[in-house]
Scaffold this motif. Structure first.
Motif, PDB file in Angstrom:
ATOM      1  N   HIS A 144      -1.167  -6.802  -5.184  1.00 15.60           N
ATOM      2  CA  HIS A 144      -0.582  -7.124  -3.874  1.00 15.60           C
ATOM      3  C   HIS A 144      -0.263  -8.606  -3.799  1.00 15.60           C
ATOM      4  O   HIS A 144       0.427  -9.050  -2.904  1.00 15.60           O
ATOM      5  CB  HIS A 144      -1.619  -6.891  -2.762  1.00 15.60           C
ATOM      6  N   ASN A 188       0.833  -1.208   0.000  1.00 16.59           N
ATOM      7  CA  ASN A 188       0.000   0.000   0.000  1.00 16.59           C
ATOM      8  C   ASN A 188       0.858   1.245   0.000  1.00 16.59           C
ATOM      9  O   ASN A 188       1.838   1.338   0.731  1.00 16.59           O
ATOM     10  CB  ASN A 188      -0.873   0.059   1.269  1.00 16.59           C
ATOM     11  N   GLY A 189       0.469   2.193  -0.823  1.00 15.71           N
ATOM     12  CA  GLY A 189       1.156   3.483  -0.827  1.00 15.71           C
ATOM     13  C   GLY A 189       2.488   3.474  -1.546  1.00 15.71           C
ATOM     14  O   GLY A 189       3.261   4.425  -1.458  1.00 15.71           O
ATOM     15  N   ALA A 190       2.783   2.396  -2.288  1.00 13.96           N
ATOM     16  CA  ALA A 190       4.075   2.298  -2.960  1.00 13.96           C
ATOM     17  C   ALA A 190       4.186   3.281  -4.128  1.00 13.96           C
ATOM     18  O   ALA A 190       5.286   3.666  -4.524  1.00 13.96           O
ATOM     19  CB  ALA A 190       4.284   0.873  -3.462  1.00 13.96           C
ATOM     20  N   GLY A 191       3.046   3.659  -4.684  1.00 18.89           N
ATOM     21  CA  GLY A 191       3.069   4.567  -5.836  1.00 18.89           C
ATOM     22  C   GLY A 191       2.570   3.911  -7.111  1.00 18.89           C
ATOM     23  O   GLY A 191       2.729   4.453  -8.205  1.00 18.89           O
ATOM     24  N   LYS A 192       1.915   2.769  -6.984  1.00 18.24           N
ATOM     25  CA  LYS A 192       1.440   2.033  -8.158  1.00 18.24           C
ATOM     26  C   LYS A 192       0.335   2.803  -8.883  1.00 18.24           C
ATOM     27  O   LYS A 192       0.415   3.036 -10.096  1.00 18.24           O
ATOM     28  CB  LYS A 192       0.914   0.646  -7.737  1.00 18.24           C
ATOM     29  N   THR A 193      -0.681   3.179  -8.118  1.00 16.99           N
ATOM     30  CA  THR A 193      -1.803   3.889  -8.744  1.00 16.99           C
ATOM     31  C   THR A 193      -1.358   5.230  -9.308  1.00 16.99           C
ATOM     32  O   THR A 193      -1.785   5.625 -10.401  1.00 16.99           O
ATOM     33  CB  THR A 193      -2.941   4.076  -7.718  1.00 16.99           C
ATOM     34  N   THR A 194      -0.490   5.901  -8.569  1.00 20.16           N
ATOM     35  CA  THR A 194      -0.002   7.190  -9.053  1.00 20.16           C
ATOM     36  C   THR A 194       0.684   7.024 -10.406  1.00 20.16           C
ATOM     37  O   THR A 194       0.454   7.809 -11.330  1.00 20.16           O
ATOM     38  CB  THR A 194       0.968   7.802  -8.028  1.00 20.16           C
ATOM     39  N   GLN A 253      -8.563   1.067  -9.828  1.00 19.42           N
ATOM     40  CA  GLN A 253      -8.592   0.401  -8.529  1.00 19.42           C
ATOM     41  C   GLN A 253      -9.912   0.687  -7.812  1.00 19.42           C
ATOM     42  O   GLN A 253     -10.548  -0.216  -7.287  1.00 19.42           O
ATOM     43  CB  GLN A 253      -7.415   0.917  -7.698  1.00 19.42           C
ATOM     44  N   ARG A 303      -7.616   4.773   3.340  1.00 20.55           N
ATOM     45  CA  ARG A 303      -8.012   4.769   1.937  1.00 20.55           C
ATOM     46  C   ARG A 303      -8.548   3.398   1.553  1.00 20.55           C
ATOM     47  O   ARG A 303      -9.519   3.265   0.829  1.00 20.55           O
ATOM     48  CB  ARG A 303      -6.830   5.127   1.040  1.00 20.55           C
TER      49      ARG A 303
HETATM   50  N1  LIG Z   1      -3.644  13.333  -4.711  1.00 23.64           N
HETATM   51  C1  LIG Z   1      -2.749  13.018  -3.761  1.00 23.64           C
HETATM   52  N2  LIG Z   1      -2.312  13.945  -2.899  1.00 23.64           N
HETATM   53  C2  LIG Z   1      -1.408  13.636  -1.946  1.00 23.64           C
HETATM   54  N3  LIG Z   1      -0.857  12.430  -1.777  1.00 23.64           N
HETATM   55  C3  LIG Z   1      -1.245  11.458  -2.606  1.00 23.64           C
HETATM   56  C4  LIG Z   1      -2.209  11.691  -3.636  1.00 23.64           C
HETATM   57  N4  LIG Z   1      -2.397  10.540  -4.316  1.00 23.64           N
HETATM   58  C5  LIG Z   1      -1.594   9.630  -3.732  1.00 23.64           C
HETATM   59  N5  LIG Z   1      -0.893  10.165  -2.706  1.00 23.64           N
HETATM   60  C6  LIG Z   1       0.084   9.475  -1.871  1.00 23.64           C
HETATM   61  O1  LIG Z   1       1.050   8.887  -2.713  1.00 23.64           O
HETATM   62  C7  LIG Z   1       1.438   7.614  -2.199  1.00 23.64           C
HETATM   63  C8  LIG Z   1       1.277   6.580  -3.279  1.00 23.64           C
HETATM   64  O2  LIG Z   1      -0.104   6.385  -3.515  1.00 23.64           O
HETATM   65  P1  LIG Z   1      -0.640   5.323  -4.562  1.00 23.64           P
HETATM   66  O3  LIG Z   1      -2.113   5.444  -4.576  1.00 23.64           O
HETATM   67  O4  LIG Z   1       0.081   5.512  -5.834  1.00 23.64           O
HETATM   68  O5  LIG Z   1      -0.202   3.957  -3.896  1.00 23.64           O
HETATM   69  P2  LIG Z   1      -0.493   2.468  -4.358  1.00 23.64           P
HETATM   70  O6  LIG Z   1       0.804   1.806  -4.584  1.00 23.64           O
HETATM   71  O7  LIG Z   1      -1.462   2.462  -5.455  1.00 23.64           O
HETATM   72  O8  LIG Z   1      -1.153   1.880  -3.039  1.00 23.64           O
HETATM   73  P3  LIG Z   1      -2.377   0.853  -2.864  1.00 23.64           P
HETATM   74  O9  LIG Z   1      -1.808  -0.507  -2.943  1.00 23.64           O
HETATM   75  O10 LIG Z   1      -2.874   1.145  -1.486  1.00 23.64           O
HETATM   76  O11 LIG Z   1      -3.357   1.155  -3.908  1.00 23.64           O
HETATM   77  C9  LIG Z   1       0.592   7.363  -0.969  1.00 23.64           C
HETATM   78  O12 LIG Z   1       1.366   7.651   0.193  1.00 23.64           O
HETATM   79  C10 LIG Z   1      -0.537   8.340  -1.092  1.00 23.64           C
HETATM   80  O13 LIG Z   1      -0.987   8.774   0.166  1.00 23.64           O
END
Ligand SMILES: Nc1ncnc2c1ncn2[C@@H]1O[C@H](COP(=O)(O)OP(=O)(O)OP(=O)(O)O)[C@@H](O)[C@H]1O
Ligand SMILES: [Mg+2]
Lengths: 268, 248
Positions: free
Chosen positions: A198, A43-49, A88, A260
């Motif tokens: 995951h 979680n929070g690795a940055g995948k969705t971003t 997601q 989240r």
């Molecule tokens: N719009 C935003 N503003 C501020 N921080 C953000 C925003 N979007 C994502 N983040 C932060 O960036 C980091 C990466 O988020 P991301 O959603 O890319 O993770 P993820 O790998 O997809 O996690 P998950 O497995 O939970 O989906 C997280 O710490 C999140 O809180």
């Protein structure tokens, strides 16, 4: 480096900051056409971003990219033409029927009417929702919605398919069913697949290549066997532990991320 | 065209499917018509202004249009929260087209609402000055509807949740409505208030409806059309621009 044409996705030194927080930290990778590529991380690795940036929803802070040889920042429309995506988080219109959701999508992507009708029928039958096609999506279960989202991502025959934790909330049987369909499209039509997960075994079993991402950085990438070799471990699970220094479902996942995740599950 | 049509159609389907919304949004105009119409009627007539229902009906039609239109625009916030907005934002369709489709859809719904309220006011005793002009009044209704749908979209593009909505209602929409001459005639207003009313774009909408439905206006029908058209164009432009800046 091989000729540019052969890559579906290319990313060089991509960084995304939210204020002072770096969500994606200088990552580089490339996905050859026709490959199934997994982004494995907690979680929070940055995948969705990363997916949001590649799919034109977010602007990167720095770095260069190409999706289907187009720049998601400068040539948004060409990029949007080339991919399908399963987000997601939920993204269906609850007040429309299953059929209408797919139809809406097809029209936005300019799929010719006749082809669209046939395609919708084929996909709805495949995900076993043809009998429920005229029901409002708000009456569907989480798994049914997920299947519908996957079908929707395929309506316009994209060249690249982005799947952000596609099998979240699906039972193992449905999961297998859907993966075998996608693998078939991959084999038959050369569909390129970029998915995040995951689940170790999912990455291990489905992906041609895996990138392990943690705290915004790519820790390692390669074939599953390469990763195991590199970590000198027998299972991907152990390799992950060795390479990142922690388990994938880390106990100290930020409370923000847990929130989240809960919110996401609530909505389903 | 396909994209605009399907976005328009979606707004209509959503509207017709939420019976609660249709019924709910008729309650307020009905209350205003009956309570104000019959409550203030005698005083209004004593002051030599004629029938109050006759004066009030166009303003109430405008009211139902602005609330429905604004709400349609604001619906983008729901789409953001329930995730559907992402689906439209990754599609190979320009933001402008998405904005146009949504705005037309919202405006269509609002016009229908306006027509229903007009029909209700006929039942309550309102009589248009000329039936021929009623279809022309639809153009004014359309402009009011477009104006407030675009305004709603512009506002919603900047908001992440419904919390700011109450603020907008109380400090923007209510003043616009009350100062527009919907409830009392502009020609009787003190000069200072009249000046404020002239700065309120809705005044021109209400005034246009007064001209076309009752034959009595205060600002000039051409002026009404001109101001409405300009404000609609500006708001559509601002709305599209803000909409195109949405990141999720
Ligand atoms: N719009 C935003 N503003 C501020 N921080 C953000 C925003 N979007 C994502 N983040 C932060 O960036 C980091 C990466 O988020 P991301 O959603 O890319 O993770 P993820 O790998 O997809 O996690 P998950 O497995 O939970 O989906 C997280 O710490 C999140 O809180
Ligand atoms: Mg994610």
């Amino acid at each position: 480096m091989a000729s540019k044409k052969e890559y579906a996705i290319e990313v060089r030194n991509l960084t995304k900051k939210f204020g002072s927080f770096t969500a994606v930290d200088n990552i580089s990778f490339s996905v050859p056409k026709g490959q199934i590529f997994a982004f494995l991380g907690p979680n929070g690795a940055g995948k969705t971003t990363t997916i949001k940036i590649l799919t034109t929803l977010l602007k990167p802070t720095s770095g260069v990219m190409a999706v289907n040889n187009f720049d998601p920042v400068k040539n948004k429309n060409e990029v949007r033409e080339s991919f399908g995506i399963v987000f997601q988080d939920p993204s269906l219109d609850d007040e429309l029927t299953a059929y209408e959701n797919l139809e809406f999508h097809g029209v936005l992507y300019r799929v010719p009417k006749k082809i669209l009708k046939a395609k919708i029928e084929e996909l709805l039958k495949f995900i076993e929702l043809w009998d429920r096609r005229n029901d409002l999506v708000k009456h569907f279960s989480g798994g049914m919605k997920r299947r519908l989202e996957i079908a929707r991502g395929l309506i316009h025959r994209p060249e690249i398919l982005f799947l952000d934790e596609p099998t979240l909330g699906l039972d193992p049987q449905t999961r297998n069913h859907i993966w075998s369909y996608i693998k078939n499209l991959n084999k038959k039509h050369g569909l390129t697949v970029f998915f995040t997960t995951h689940y170790m075994e999912e990455a291990d079993r489905v992906a041609d290549k895996i990138a392990i991402i943690d705290h915004g950085k790519i820790i390692a990438q390669g074939k599953s066997s390469d990763l195991k070799k590199k970590a000198r471990k027998k299972s991907l699970e152990e390799a992950f532990l060795k390479l990142t220094g922690h388990k994938i479902r880390d106990e100290d996942a930020g409370s923000k991320d847990l929130m989240r995740m809960n919110r996401r599950l609530w909505r389903r | 065209m396909g994209a605009i049509y399907i976005l328009w159609l979606r707004q209509l389907k959503r509207y017709f499917r939420s019976k609660a919304r249709i019924v709910g949004s008729l309650g307020q105009p009905l209350l205003f018509l009956l309570a104000l119409g019959y409550g203030f009627g005698p005083i209004f007539e004593k002051a030599g202004q004629g029938s109050y229902i006759q004066f009030l009906a166009p303003g109430i039609v405008a009211m139902s249009i602005i609330f429905t239109a604004l709400f349609s625009g604001i619906e983008i916030i729901w789409d953001k929260q329930f995730g559907f907005l992402k689906e439209t934002l990754v599609a190979p369709v320009s933001r402008l087209k998405i904005m146009i489709g949504r705005t037309l859809g919202g405006a269509t719904v609002a016009i229908m609402q306006g027509i229903i309220v007009l029909a209700i006011s006929l039942i309550v005793g309102f009589r248009p000055v000329s039936w021929v002009l009623v279809p022309v009044s639809l153009v004014v209704m359309a402009l009011i509807a477009l104006l407030f749908t675009a305004l709603g979209t512009a506002i919603a593009s900047k908001l992440d949740d419904m919390q700011g909505f109450q603020l907008i209602m109380n400090f923007l929409i209510m003043p616009l409505f009350f100062l527009s001459g919907a409830l009392f005639p502009l020609n009787q207003m003190p000069p200072a208030l009249l000046l404020v009313a002239k700065l309120d774009p809705l005044s021109y909408g209400v005034d246009g409806l007064h001209y076309l439905l009752t034959g009595m206006g205060a600002l000039g029908l051409q002026m009404d059309f001109l101001v409405l058209a300009i404000v609609v164009a500006v708001l559509l432009f601002i709305g599209s621009w803000l909409f195109s800046k949405i990141e999720i």
